[in-house]
Design an enzyme around this catalytic site. Structure first.
Site, PDB file in Angstrom:
ATOM      1  N   GLU A 150       4.069  66.758  55.318  1.00 46.65           N
ATOM      2  CA  GLU A 150       3.152  66.014  56.192  1.00 46.65           C
ATOM      3  C   GLU A 150       1.728  66.002  55.645  1.00 46.65           C
ATOM      4  O   GLU A 150       1.068  64.959  55.641  1.00 46.65           O
ATOM      5  CB  GLU A 150       3.176  66.625  57.598  1.00 46.65           C
ATOM      6  CG  GLU A 150       4.509  66.406  58.297  1.00 46.65           C
ATOM      7  CD  GLU A 150       4.680  67.290  59.519  1.00 46.65           C
ATOM      8  OE1 GLU A 150       4.765  68.519  59.349  1.00 46.65           O
ATOM      9  OE2 GLU A 150       4.746  66.761  60.620  1.00 46.65           O
ATOM     10  N   ARG A 187      -4.076  65.053  61.986  1.00 47.69           N
ATOM     11  CA  ARG A 187      -2.825  64.499  62.506  1.00 47.69           C
ATOM     12  C   ARG A 187      -2.932  64.389  64.012  1.00 47.69           C
ATOM     13  O   ARG A 187      -3.458  65.276  64.674  1.00 47.69           O
ATOM     14  CB  ARG A 187      -1.666  65.430  62.155  1.00 47.69           C
ATOM     15  CG  ARG A 187      -0.388  64.958  62.794  1.00 47.69           C
ATOM     16  CD  ARG A 187       0.701  65.991  62.776  1.00 47.69           C
ATOM     17  NE  ARG A 187       1.724  65.590  63.725  1.00 47.69           N
ATOM     18  CZ  ARG A 187       2.420  66.435  64.457  1.00 47.69           C
ATOM     19  NH1 ARG A 187       2.241  67.726  64.354  1.00 47.69           N
ATOM     20  NH2 ARG A 187       3.328  65.999  65.309  1.00 47.69           N
ATOM     21  N   ASN A 223      -4.188  70.060  61.288  1.00 41.99           N
ATOM     22  CA  ASN A 223      -2.997  69.646  62.016  1.00 41.99           C
ATOM     23  C   ASN A 223      -2.828  70.591  63.204  1.00 41.99           C
ATOM     24  O   ASN A 223      -2.403  71.727  63.044  1.00 41.99           O
ATOM     25  CB  ASN A 223      -1.798  69.756  61.055  1.00 41.99           C
ATOM     26  CG  ASN A 223      -0.507  69.270  61.674  1.00 41.99           C
ATOM     27  OD1 ASN A 223      -0.416  69.102  62.891  1.00 41.99           O
ATOM     28  ND2 ASN A 223       0.490  69.072  60.830  1.00 41.99           N
ATOM     29  N   ARG A 257      11.357  72.320  75.529  1.00 40.01           N
ATOM     30  CA  ARG A 257      11.350  71.045  76.267  1.00 40.01           C
ATOM     31  C   ARG A 257      12.761  70.602  76.622  1.00 40.01           C
ATOM     32  O   ARG A 257      13.685  70.801  75.832  1.00 40.01           O
ATOM     33  CB  ARG A 257      10.681  69.955  75.439  1.00 40.01           C
ATOM     34  CG  ARG A 257       9.280  70.318  75.004  1.00 40.01           C
ATOM     35  CD  ARG A 257       8.663  69.186  74.193  1.00 40.01           C
ATOM     36  NE  ARG A 257       7.472  69.638  73.522  1.00 40.01           N
ATOM     37  CZ  ARG A 257       7.225  69.468  72.219  1.00 40.01           C
ATOM     38  NH1 ARG A 257       8.083  68.818  71.457  1.00 40.01           N
ATOM     39  NH2 ARG A 257       6.111  69.928  71.692  1.00 40.01           N
ATOM     40  N   HIS A 309       6.594  63.177  65.372  1.00 41.14           N
ATOM     41  CA  HIS A 309       7.040  63.595  64.040  1.00 41.14           C
ATOM     42  C   HIS A 309       7.020  62.443  63.034  1.00 41.14           C
ATOM     43  O   HIS A 309       7.689  62.494  61.998  1.00 41.14           O
ATOM     44  CB  HIS A 309       8.463  64.206  64.083  1.00 41.14           C
ATOM     45  CG  HIS A 309       8.548  65.446  64.912  1.00 41.14           C
ATOM     46  ND1 HIS A 309       9.563  65.674  65.813  1.00 41.14           N
ATOM     47  CD2 HIS A 309       7.739  66.524  64.985  1.00 41.14           C
ATOM     48  CE1 HIS A 309       9.356  66.840  66.411  1.00 41.14           C
ATOM     49  NE2 HIS A 309       8.262  67.377  65.933  1.00 41.14           N
TER      50      HIS A 309
END
Ligand code: ADP
Length: 398
Positions: free
Chosen positions: A384, A91, A10, A235, A179
């Site tokens: 995840e 991922r 990931n 961000r 996500h």
């Protein structure tokens, strides 16, 4: 079914996280997990721990680039005590308009991902690089990719489209969100307790919110790229396009080409803004809280802007869902920062969101709503890697 060791990779813009699972009939056991952080620095972090939490590796090597980072991972996991993987799961944020389902990686799929790197320019190149390297370093081992965008492929057109000329829509410019695997893992963990109207706040270094009806995403805050939506660590989140044009015109003269100016604009809105830009200190909520406790006004404003925009999105998604049954917090901030949860819920009692201050004082999974709160509030860490292993096993078996 025999026991299958599965390696999960990931990658983020400056890190590679990984884990090794053993999958057998209905059983998933995490054997190891680890990460290389700080790619591009001369003091990165490299650690691996076993299922009991014992650190097998805990180093601070120089990690000048992604090759060095991935070499650290593969050198470590190619030998004992790590089982040789029978499959590798990756991922990826978004594969563009043609790759919407989790799938086995083929040369054609890799080429298609490469054509769409502009849709997640800070995440896709390293993820694609790692997929290609994994195929080379583990010959004959099948590789699978799980897209965050897969979970958001159920968002209705009116919410997924941007109001831009059709020619850009045809190029695939639309809301893909991010996500998605985290959200899918929350739905999976809720199982039979999954309510019809659910809002999940994934508040990590990257932060987003999703409205989920009957287990399916119906809107999400991030857009074409993870720069949109709510404020993240570095961000902007959603801003007036006029602000982008203002900054572009401000910097244009310093750059020889349009692309160079666009790259700098991206650095400003994706790496220097958000909590970092406003606080002038850090993108990490722990640092921001510490400076705030010493009276830093910029940190106060960073927290105020962050929680304000989250409340606004929860209000919007309450309207999208026609009410709300459950609110879930996840991600590093969502799981650990009790004050952020208090600040967000404080303005939302009129929506039936009533936090219990004593119950809120937890880290990790818990129900934190007050007795009788119309909306149940929970904290659920994402799973995840487990989700990726489940998909890898399903795809292997099919
Ligand atoms: P990502 O997967 O996006 O890199 P995580 O979900 O691991 O991020 O979240 C990392 C962020 O979580 C950190 O930047 C920090 O802001 C926040 N965080 C982690 N632990 C704590 C804590 N104990 N208190 C407050 N914030 C925390």
């Amino acid at each position: 079914m025999p026991t299958l060791p599965v390696l999960v990779l990931n990658s983020g813009s400056s890190s590679i996280k990984f884990s090794v699972y053993e999958a057998s009939d209905g059983e998933r056991t995490k054997l190891f997990e680890g990460a290389v952080d700080g790619i591009g620095t001369d003091q990165g972090k490299f650690w691996i721990k076993d299922a009991a939490g014992t650190k097998l590796i805990d180093e601070t090597p120089a990690v000048p680039n992604r090759d060095a980072a991935f070499k650290l991972v593969t050198d470590a996991v190619s030998k004992s005590p790590f089982p040789y993987p029978v499959a590798i799961g990756h991922r990826m944020v978004a594969g563009g308009p043609k790759l919407l389902q989790h799938q086995r990686i083929t040369p054609e799929a890799l080429d298609e991902m490469e054509r769409r790197v502009a849709f997640a320019p800070l995440h896709s190149p390293i993820a694609i690089y790692i997929m290609r390297q994994a195929e080379r370093l583990f010959p004959g081992v099948p590789n699978f990719v799980c897209f965050d965008s897969a979970f958001h492929s159920t968002i209705p057109e009116a919410a997924a489209r941007f109001a831009i000329p059709e020619s850009y829509v045809e190029q695939g410019v639309r809301r893909y969100g991010a996500h998605g695997i985290s959200y899918e893992s929350i739905v999976y963990q809720l199982g039979r307790e999954l309510p019809s109207r659910l809002i999940v706040c994934h508040l990590g270094n990257g932060a987003s919110i999703t409205a989920i009806r009957d287990g399916r995403s119906v809107d999400t805050s991030m857009g074409l790229t993870p720069t949109g939506g709510i404020i993240s660590g570095t961000r902007t989140g959603d801003i007036d396009p006029g602000v982008m044009l203002y900054i572009l015109r401000d910097i244009a003269a310093e750059y020889p080409t349009t692309n160079a100016a666009a790259d700098q604009l991206e650095t400003i809105v994706a790496k220097k803004s958000g909590l970092l830009g406003v606080s002038r200190r850090s993108n990490d909520m722990r640092d921001i809280r510490e400076h705030l406790s010493r009276g830093c006004p910029h940190c106060g404003m960073a927290v105020a802007e962050f929680t304000y925009v989250i409340r606004k999105f929860i209000g919007a998604y309450h309207a999208v869902l026609g009410g709300l049954d459950m609110l879930v917090f996840t991600g590093g901030i969502g799981e650990n920062d009790t004050q952020t949860r208090i600040d967000i819920c404080a303005g939302l009692q009129h929506l039936g969101i009533q936090l219990d201050p004593a119950r809120n004082n937890v880290r990790g999974s818990a129900t934190i709503s007050a007795e009788g709160s119309p909306v149940e509030i929970r904290v659920i860490p994402p799973a995840e890697d487990l989700l990726i292993v489940n998909h890898v096993v399903r795809l292997l078996e099919s």
